[in-house]
Design an enzyme around this catalytic site. Structure first.
Site, mmCIF file in Angstrom:
data_model
loop_
_atom_site.group_PDB
_atom_site.id
_atom_site.type_symbol
_atom_site.label_atom_id
_atom_site.label_comp_id
_atom_site.label_asym_id
_atom_site.label_seq_id
_atom_site.Cartn_x
_atom_site.Cartn_y
_atom_site.Cartn_z
ATOM 1 N N ASP A 109 0.833 -1.204 0.000
ATOM 2 C CA ASP A 109 0.000 0.000 0.000
ATOM 3 C C ASP A 109 0.866 1.253 0.000
ATOM 4 O OD1 ASP A 109 0.881 -0.433 2.620
ATOM 5 O OD2 ASP A 109 -1.072 -0.106 3.542
ATOM 6 N N ASP A 134 7.012 3.836 3.382
ATOM 7 C CA ASP A 134 7.255 5.010 4.216
ATOM 8 C C ASP A 134 8.749 5.022 4.565
ATOM 9 O OD1 ASP A 134 5.859 7.179 5.769
ATOM 10 O OD2 ASP A 134 6.631 6.072 7.467
ATOM 11 N N LYS A 169 6.440 7.624 -0.003
ATOM 12 C CA LYS A 169 6.853 8.896 0.609
ATOM 13 C C LYS A 169 8.365 8.996 0.519
ATOM 14 C CE LYS A 169 3.166 8.981 4.170
ATOM 15 N NZ LYS A 169 2.881 8.789 5.608
ATOM 16 N N PHE A 229 0.168 12.071 6.935
ATOM 17 C CA PHE A 229 -0.630 10.886 7.204
ATOM 18 C C PHE A 229 -1.806 10.828 6.238
ATOM 19 C CE2 PHE A 229 -3.868 8.282 9.160
ATOM 20 C CZ PHE A 229 -3.126 7.146 9.437
HETATM 21 P P1 IMP Z 1 7.452 1.392 6.426
HETATM 22 O O1 IMP Z 1 7.886 0.027 6.926
HETATM 23 O O2 IMP Z 1 7.901 2.501 7.334
HETATM 24 O O3 IMP Z 1 7.823 1.646 4.984
HETATM 25 O O4 IMP Z 1 5.884 1.470 6.587
HETATM 26 C C1 IMP Z 1 5.049 0.761 5.796
HETATM 27 C C2 IMP Z 1 3.727 0.555 6.497
HETATM 28 O O5 IMP Z 1 3.398 1.625 7.401
HETATM 29 C C3 IMP Z 1 2.624 0.533 5.474
HETATM 30 O O6 IMP Z 1 2.410 -0.776 5.018
HETATM 31 C C4 IMP Z 1 1.445 1.112 6.228
HETATM 32 O O7 IMP Z 1 0.740 0.079 6.866
HETATM 33 C C5 IMP Z 1 2.032 1.991 7.291
HETATM 34 N N1 IMP Z 1 1.908 3.436 6.945
HETATM 35 C C6 IMP Z 1 2.914 4.274 6.658
HETATM 36 N N2 IMP Z 1 2.466 5.510 6.418
HETATM 37 C C7 IMP Z 1 1.114 5.459 6.541
HETATM 38 C C8 IMP Z 1 0.047 6.442 6.383
HETATM 39 O O8 IMP Z 1 0.253 7.632 6.073
HETATM 40 N N3 IMP Z 1 -1.212 5.983 6.590
HETATM 41 C C9 IMP Z 1 -1.504 4.693 6.914
HETATM 42 N N4 IMP Z 1 -0.556 3.754 7.051
HETATM 43 C C10 IMP Z 1 0.746 4.129 6.872
HETATM 44 MG MG MG Z 2 0.386 -1.726 6.127
#
Ligand code: IMP
Ligand code: MG
Length: 181
Positions: free
Chosen positions: A103, A106, A134, A156
């Site tokens: 999805d 981040d 992002k 967010f």
């Molecule tokens: P990462 O491991 O930091 O890349 O985060 C990935 C996960 O964080 C995604 O699969 C989302 O579930 C969650 N996430 C990151 N940013 C958002 C946001 O803005 N809204 C909702 N979920 C988010």
């Molecule tokens: Mg997720």
């Protein structure tokens, strides 16, 4: 522009259903072109990617299969630690070209750990296809997604599969938290 209130916060529509479908079709076209003649395995990361995966996979014209995993970060918001699988991958992926459907990327922590695991399990290649990305938040260069629906700022967001404490996934558009000014 549509808006709504949740948990005392205001969210406003930033990606409409029409904008989303246009980019989903573009991304599917890129994958169809890049994987022509191959039989990639798509792995949808639950829960957030299920709506994106359903739209994307129906536009894939390759001979391809799809399966699902569920990843959970050890920590909550902010800097995430190690990632664990709470719904496991049962498929034999040795020698497979894998396309991970996410999805949102981040920090990149989730994809960093998951890609490592897929290579350890014998994947021939692993590419990440993320609905949202992002770039300013990325901390793991190896997690940079090759296929991206939209690059968005470090704010967010929710909707189209993405949640606010597990709710709001069913909204047909992407909404951004409105910051006070
Ligand atoms: P990462 O491991 O930091 O890349 O985060 C990935 C996960 O964080 C995604 O699969 C989302 O579930 C969650 N996430 C990151 N940013 C958002 C946001 O803005 N809204 C909702 N979920 C988010
Ligand atoms: Mg997720």
């Amino acid at each position: 522009m549509r808006t709504f209130e949740a948990q005392g916060m205001t969210f406003e529509e930033t990606l409409t259903p029409e904008m989303i479908q246009k980019e989903v079709a573009r991304v599917a076209g890129e994958i169809n072109r890049d994987f022509a003649g191959k039989e990639p395995l798509f792995i949808c990361v639950l829960n957030g990617a299920f709506i994106f995966a359903a739209d994307l996979f129906r536009k894939i014209t390759l001979h391809a299969d799809i399966t699902f995993v569920r990843l959970k970060s050890y920590t909550g918001m902010g800097a995430s630690g190690e990632v664990r699988e709470i719904v496991n991958l049962y498929e034999d992926i040795r020698g497979r070209d894998v396309i991970v459907i996410e999805d949102i990327v981040d920090t990149g922590n989730s994809m960093h750990y998951f890609k490592k695991e897929l290579f350890e399990a014998g994947a021939e290649s692993v590419e990440v296809c993320s609905f949202l990305f992002k770039p300013e938040a990325l901390q793991r260069e190896d997690a940079r997604p090759k296929y991206v629906g939209f690059e968005i700022p470090k704010q967010f967001i929710l909707g189209y599969g993405l949640d606010l404490d597990e709710f709001e996934r069913n909204r047909d558009a992407v909404y951004t938290l409105k910051t006070e000014n």
